[in-house]
Write a protein that holds these residues in place. Structure first.
Motif, PDB file in Angstrom:
ATOM      1  N   LEU A 115       0.722  -1.067  -0.213  1.00 14.54           N
ATOM      2  CA  LEU A 115       0.315  -0.378  -0.193  1.00 14.54           C
ATOM      3  C   LEU A 115       0.834   1.670   0.190  1.00 14.54           C
ATOM      4  N   GLY A 116       2.477   1.596   1.042  1.00 10.21           N
ATOM      5  CA  GLY A 116       3.062   2.461   0.957  1.00 10.21           C
ATOM      6  C   GLY A 116       3.503   2.564  -0.605  1.00 10.21           C
ATOM      7  N   HIS A 117       3.607   1.895  -1.858  1.00 11.63           N
ATOM      8  CA  HIS A 117       4.485   2.119  -3.012  1.00 11.63           C
ATOM      9  C   HIS A 117       3.521   2.333  -4.058  1.00 11.63           C
ATOM     10  N   HIS A 118       2.253   1.536  -3.189  1.00  9.88           N
ATOM     11  CA  HIS A 118       1.495   2.899  -4.534  1.00  9.88           C
ATOM     12  C   HIS A 118       0.435   3.563  -3.986  1.00  9.88           C
ATOM     13  N   GLN A 119       0.384   4.854  -5.436  1.00  5.56           N
ATOM     14  CA  GLN A 119      -1.023   5.557  -5.483  1.00  5.56           C
ATOM     15  C   GLN A 119      -2.188   5.228  -5.089  1.00  5.56           C
ATOM     16  N   ASN A 120      -2.325   4.927  -3.734  1.00  6.70           N
ATOM     17  CA  ASN A 120      -3.641   4.907  -3.314  1.00  6.70           C
ATOM     18  C   ASN A 120      -4.621   5.664  -2.153  1.00  6.70           C
ATOM     19  N   PHE A 121      -5.484   5.926  -2.492  1.00  4.66           N
ATOM     20  CA  PHE A 121      -6.899   6.835  -1.941  1.00  4.66           C
ATOM     21  C   PHE A 121      -6.617   7.166  -0.106  1.00  4.66           C
ATOM     22  N   LYS A 122      -7.311   5.802  -0.514  1.00  5.76           N
ATOM     23  CA  LYS A 122      -7.025   5.514   1.137  1.00  5.76           C
ATOM     24  C   LYS A 122      -6.456   3.876   1.207  1.00  5.76           C
ATOM     25  N   PRO A 123      -5.478   3.602   1.654  1.00  8.03           N
ATOM     26  CA  PRO A 123      -5.338   2.689   2.067  1.00  8.03           C
ATOM     27  C   PRO A 123      -5.752   1.896   3.377  1.00  8.03           C
ATOM     28  N   THR A 124      -6.017   0.293   2.633  1.00  8.28           N
ATOM     29  CA  THR A 124      -7.276   0.061   3.737  1.00  8.28           C
ATOM     30  C   THR A 124      -6.596  -1.689   4.044  1.00  8.28           C
ATOM     31  N   ILE A 125      -6.137  -2.277   4.858  1.00 12.38           N
ATOM     32  CA  ILE A 125      -6.461  -3.111   5.168  1.00 12.38           C
ATOM     33  C   ILE A 125      -7.317  -4.438   5.964  1.00 12.38           C
ATOM     34  N   ILE A 126      -7.934  -5.376   5.652  1.00 12.65           N
ATOM     35  CA  ILE A 126      -9.253  -5.213   6.402  1.00 12.65           C
ATOM     36  C   ILE A 126      -8.633  -6.960   6.880  1.00 12.65           C
ATOM     37  N   ILE A 127      -8.819  -7.185   8.319  1.00 12.74           N
ATOM     38  CA  ILE A 127      -9.163  -8.627   8.634  1.00 12.74           C
ATOM     39  C   ILE A 127     -10.518  -8.869   9.323  1.00 12.74           C
ATOM     40  N   LYS A 128     -10.481  -9.466   8.623  1.00 16.06           N
ATOM     41  CA  LYS A 128     -11.820 -10.767   9.262  1.00 16.06           C
ATOM     42  C   LYS A 128     -11.193 -12.373  10.174  1.00 16.06           C
ATOM     43  N   SER A 129     -12.421 -12.604  10.191  1.00 14.15           N
ATOM     44  CA  SER A 129     -11.935 -14.041  10.670  1.00 14.15           C
ATOM     45  C   SER A 129     -13.823 -14.731  10.997  1.00 14.15           C
ATOM     46  N   TYR A 130     -13.645 -16.010  10.175  1.00 13.99           N
ATOM     47  CA  TYR A 130     -14.763 -16.835  10.307  1.00 13.99           C
ATOM     48  C   TYR A 130     -15.139 -17.940  10.522  1.00 13.99           C
ATOM     49  N   ILE A 131     -15.598 -18.869  11.025  1.00 15.05           N
ATOM     50  CA  ILE A 131     -15.465 -20.110  11.724  1.00 15.05           C
ATOM     51  C   ILE A 131     -16.880 -20.938  10.427  1.00 15.05           C
ATOM     52  N   ASP A 132     -15.610 -21.956  10.209  1.00 15.13           N
ATOM     53  CA  ASP A 132     -16.564 -22.737   9.335  1.00 15.13           C
ATOM     54  C   ASP A 132     -16.005 -24.338   9.372  1.00 15.13           C
ATOM     55  N   ASP A 133     -17.273 -25.748   9.553  1.00 13.36           N
ATOM     56  CA  ASP A 133     -16.688 -26.721   9.663  1.00 13.36           C
ATOM     57  C   ASP A 133     -15.330 -27.025  10.323  1.00 13.36           C
ATOM     58  N   ARG A 134     -15.204 -26.698  11.503  1.00 11.54           N
ATOM     59  CA  ARG A 134     -14.484 -27.152  12.398  1.00 11.54           C
ATOM     60  C   ARG A 134     -13.173 -26.354  12.137  1.00 11.54           C
ATOM     61  N   HIS A 135     -12.645 -24.921  10.915  1.00 13.22           N
ATOM     62  CA  HIS A 135     -12.052 -24.492  11.072  1.00 13.22           C
ATOM     63  C   HIS A 135     -11.702 -22.861  11.336  1.00 13.22           C
ATOM     64  N   ILE A 136     -10.944 -21.825  11.413  1.00 12.70           N
ATOM     65  CA  ILE A 136     -11.211 -20.841  11.259  1.00 12.70           C
ATOM     66  C   ILE A 136     -10.507 -20.388  10.622  1.00 12.70           C
ATOM     67  N   ASN A 137     -10.554 -19.279   9.587  1.00  9.80           N
ATOM     68  CA  ASN A 137     -10.379 -18.528   8.134  1.00  9.80           C
ATOM     69  C   ASN A 137     -10.282 -17.416   8.680  1.00  9.80           C
ATOM     70  N   ILE A 138      -8.795 -16.436   8.869  1.00 15.50           N
ATOM     71  CA  ILE A 138      -8.399 -15.605   8.748  1.00 15.50           C
ATOM     72  C   ILE A 138      -7.998 -14.802   7.353  1.00 15.50           C
ATOM     73  N   GLU A 139      -8.866 -14.347   7.143  1.00 12.60           N
ATOM     74  CA  GLU A 139      -8.561 -13.628   5.864  1.00 12.60           C
ATOM     75  C   GLU A 139      -7.914 -12.050   6.167  1.00 12.60           C
ATOM     76  N   ILE A 140      -6.860 -11.900   5.418  1.00 12.49           N
ATOM     77  CA  ILE A 140      -5.993 -10.378   5.751  1.00 12.49           C
ATOM     78  C   ILE A 140      -5.915  -9.668   3.666  1.00 12.49           C
ATOM     79  N   THR A 141      -6.727  -8.423   3.868  1.00 10.99           N
ATOM     80  CA  THR A 141      -7.187  -8.231   2.244  1.00 10.99           C
ATOM     81  C   THR A 141      -6.735  -6.326   2.562  1.00 10.99           C
ATOM     82  N   ASN A 142      -6.451  -6.335   1.268  1.00  8.76           N
ATOM     83  CA  ASN A 142      -5.604  -4.436   1.291  1.00  8.76           C
ATOM     84  C   ASN A 142      -6.164  -4.482  -0.475  1.00  8.76           C
TER      85      ASN A 142
END
Length: 145
Positions: free
Chosen positions: A52-79
């Motif tokens: 995000l620091g190397h590109h012209q980005n109006f609002k650099p954002t990272i979203i960290i989301k977690s959810y459970i499915d079928d005895r697993h935890i999923n952690i999504e890190i999105t930019n």
């Protein structure tokens, strides 16, 4: 653990003027080595800050989301940085592959090795202005009602 990582990376987050949005499930117990899992979070979140620091980005954002499915935890890190082209997505988890001037090309390779050692999966999905790394790990204890 994610809070610890965000506190550790706070100077970089501040310097990059990155907004971090968290949508996290309550504490979920996992089997494994906390230091290794922590290192995976540090690498992936720091890579997102770096991108995000190397590109012209109006609002650099990272979203960290977690959810459970079928005895697993999923952690999504999105930019919201540039898309990783498909030909690069095929090689980003290989050792010594890097697009950074000072990179070793071992960060994502080591992350994938750690997650697989913990019987999980690490994947990457990228479209224009959205790249998501998903960490899927087994939950230590089944929830019983």
């Amino acid at each position: 653990m994610i809070e610890e990582v965000l506190n550790f990376l706070y100077p970089s987050i501040l310097d990059g003027k990155v907004k971090v949005i968290k949508r996290l499930t309550e504490n979920i117990p996992l089997y494994g080595y906390a230091d290794e899992i922590r290192q995976v979070f540090i690498n992936i979140i720091f890579n997102a800050i770096d991108v995000l620091g190397h590109h012209q980005n109006f609002k650099p954002t990272i979203i960290i989301k977690s959810y459970i499915d079928d005895r697993h935890i999923n952690i999504e890190i999105t930019n919201n940085g540039q898309m990783i082209p498909e030909e690069l997505r095929k090689t980003i988890f290989e050792p010594f592959f890097t697009t950074k001037k000072l990179g070793t090309g071992l960060g994502l390779f080591v992350c994938k090795e750690i997650i697989e050692k913990h019987k999980g999966e690490l994947t990457c999905y990228s479209i224009p202005k959205k790249t998501t790394f998903t960490i899927k790990l087994p939950i230590a204890v089944e929830n019983k009602e």
